[in-house]
Design an enzyme around this catalytic site. Sequence first.
Site, PDB file in Angstrom:
ATOM      1  N   HIS A 142      -7.290  -0.058  -4.110  1.00  0.00           N
ATOM      2  CA  HIS A 142      -6.134  -0.861  -4.527  1.00  0.00           C
ATOM      3  C   HIS A 142      -6.502  -1.757  -5.717  1.00  0.00           C
ATOM      4  O   HIS A 142      -7.506  -2.463  -5.695  1.00  0.00           O
ATOM      5  CB  HIS A 142      -5.548  -1.672  -3.368  1.00  0.00           C
ATOM      6  CG  HIS A 142      -5.202  -0.773  -2.207  1.00  0.00           C
ATOM      7  ND1 HIS A 142      -5.129  -1.215  -0.921  1.00  0.00           N
ATOM      8  CD2 HIS A 142      -4.935   0.564  -2.163  1.00  0.00           C
ATOM      9  CE1 HIS A 142      -4.813  -0.194  -0.128  1.00  0.00           C
ATOM     10  NE2 HIS A 142      -4.702   0.900  -0.861  1.00  0.00           N
ATOM     11  N   CYS A 158      -0.703  -7.764  -1.414  1.00  0.00           N
ATOM     12  CA  CYS A 158      -0.747  -6.629  -0.478  1.00  0.00           C
ATOM     13  C   CYS A 158       0.334  -6.744   0.591  1.00  0.00           C
ATOM     14  O   CYS A 158       0.910  -5.751   1.023  1.00  0.00           O
ATOM     15  CB  CYS A 158      -2.069  -6.591   0.273  1.00  0.00           C
ATOM     16  SG  CYS A 158      -3.521  -6.739  -0.739  1.00  0.00           S
ATOM     17  N   ASP A 160       0.829  -1.209   0.000  1.00  0.00           N
ATOM     18  CA  ASP A 160       0.000   0.000   0.000  1.00  0.00           C
ATOM     19  C   ASP A 160       0.860   1.253   0.000  1.00  0.00           C
ATOM     20  O   ASP A 160       0.455   2.294  -0.515  1.00  0.00           O
ATOM     21  CB  ASP A 160      -0.895   0.047   1.252  1.00  0.00           C
ATOM     22  CG  ASP A 160      -1.890  -1.100   1.296  1.00  0.00           C
ATOM     23  OD1 ASP A 160      -1.896  -1.909   0.356  1.00  0.00           O
ATOM     24  OD2 ASP A 160      -2.654  -1.170   2.282  1.00  0.00           O
ATOM     25  N   ASP A 173      -2.306   5.819  -2.936  1.00  0.00           N
ATOM     26  CA  ASP A 173      -1.702   4.655  -2.291  1.00  0.00           C
ATOM     27  C   ASP A 173      -0.904   3.927  -3.369  1.00  0.00           C
ATOM     28  O   ASP A 173      -1.341   3.837  -4.526  1.00  0.00           O
ATOM     29  CB  ASP A 173      -2.781   3.699  -1.753  1.00  0.00           C
ATOM     30  CG  ASP A 173      -3.317   4.108  -0.381  1.00  0.00           C
ATOM     31  OD1 ASP A 173      -2.992   5.220   0.096  1.00  0.00           O
ATOM     32  OD2 ASP A 173      -4.071   3.315   0.210  1.00  0.00           O
ATOM     33  N   ASP A 191      -5.077  -4.422  -6.938  1.00  0.00           N
ATOM     34  CA  ASP A 191      -4.612  -5.808  -7.037  1.00  0.00           C
ATOM     35  C   ASP A 191      -5.613  -6.884  -6.628  1.00  0.00           C
ATOM     36  O   ASP A 191      -5.242  -8.045  -6.431  1.00  0.00           O
ATOM     37  CB  ASP A 191      -3.266  -5.992  -6.323  1.00  0.00           C
ATOM     38  CG  ASP A 191      -3.225  -5.398  -4.928  1.00  0.00           C
ATOM     39  OD1 ASP A 191      -4.225  -4.781  -4.519  1.00  0.00           O
ATOM     40  OD2 ASP A 191      -2.197  -5.541  -4.249  1.00  0.00           O
TER      41      ASP A 191
HETATM   42  N1  NVA Z   1     -10.200  -3.467  -1.979  1.00  0.00           N
HETATM   43  C1  NVA Z   1      -9.963  -4.743  -2.564  1.00  0.00           C
HETATM   44  C2  NVA Z   1      -8.771  -5.412  -1.980  1.00  0.00           C
HETATM   45  C3  NVA Z   1      -7.528  -4.937  -2.566  1.00  0.00           C
HETATM   46  C4  NVA Z   1      -6.376  -5.839  -2.374  1.00  0.00           C
HETATM   47  C5  NVA Z   1     -11.127  -5.657  -2.356  1.00  0.00           C
HETATM   48  O1  NVA Z   1     -11.683  -5.626  -1.265  1.00  0.00           O
HETATM   49  O2  NVA Z   1     -11.459  -6.421  -3.231  1.00  0.00           O
END
Ligand code: NVA
Length: 372
Positions: free
Chosen positions: A243, A350, A105, A195, A245
């Site tokens: 994020h 992560c 992050d 981030d 990923d």
């Molecule tokens: N916010 C994303 C996780 C990111 C690694 C999700 O909850 O799917």
Amino acid sequence: MRVNSWNEWDPLKHIIVGRAVGTMVQAPEPAVQRDWPEHGFSLGTFGRFPKEMEEKAEELLDDFAEILESHGIRVDRPTPLDFSQPVQTPDWKQETMFGCMAPRDLLLVIGNEILEATMSYRSRWFEYLCYRPLLEQYFKEDSKMRWEAAPKPRLTDRSYKKGYWEKFNAMNHNEQLESGKARDWVLTEAEPLFDAADVARCGKDLFVQASTATNSAGTDWLRRHFPDHRIHVVHFLEDSPLHIDATFVLLRPGLALSNPERPSLVPGLKELFDKNDWEIVECAEPARHGKASLSFCSQWLSMNCLVLDSETVCVEAGETAQIKQLEKLGFDVISVPFWDVSPFGGGLHCATADVCREGTCRDYFPEQIEGF
Ligand code: NVA
């Protein structure tokens, strides 16, 4: 040692694996409000994660570090702080910090540069301190390392939309999705915020997700900071993206995984991939449904894998469909039990930040799309 990593798949030599110890369900703040009454943390309450959850997560993180070491990869770990302490700047005071399970992050590694991201939560403002012992060491050991930190954000009330959560919580799911489509999230454009985990690295091209943590000023800052790269701002259908990923994952040259529930809202992305003969495959059905208790992450952590080289990938052990799919795509899969780490901030990708992969900066998208 040297700092060097240009993408998500070149042979991995050196990595940071986070730690779960001391992680907090953080006190409410403008960017984030936890409300988990069924697990003992209703809105306004905060505190350290239950001891047995923390111990289990620590054990799984240590095991993951050992697996990586057994593949000849050097593993470093951050130094946790007392995350239960209140923190403040001249502008604000926050009752608790968060933790340091998710180095991805915070640390963006582009070539020989490690860039500390701004972050956008007050509870994460000081998280970079957990990585300073390592960064100081890398700076000494590698005379070519570039150590950078993005401008520390003020995070005053100007950085957040007033009354955002009340409005969001009063919406039905469709309205929340519409507001996500309109990129109407909690952050304002008062200052650059991003981030590191909203960035997917692909040599000369960086895909940066517009999200609840990354605003347009943040992507603009990244564009000016990396003038030799092509920054593509991407946006996927999700009410509160955070994020990239668990949404769009680069596996190796020519192959990416996409999340079937979160289609791209920018047409340029698919065009760019098609034009350069990249295949985008929808990821397999996750094994779990919904979130683990005290977790803010979705079941799509199933696709949050760590590629060790373009033939080897670490996948969460319970994600059997995802494992099968990656095997079919030609990978050797290392299955790593990790689901109990998810409440501490995410999955295998992560929980790590590259320090060194072999390889150089290559152009994987020589055919560009105008305006993207
Ligand atoms: N916010 C994303 C996780 C990111 C690694 C999700 O909850 O799917």
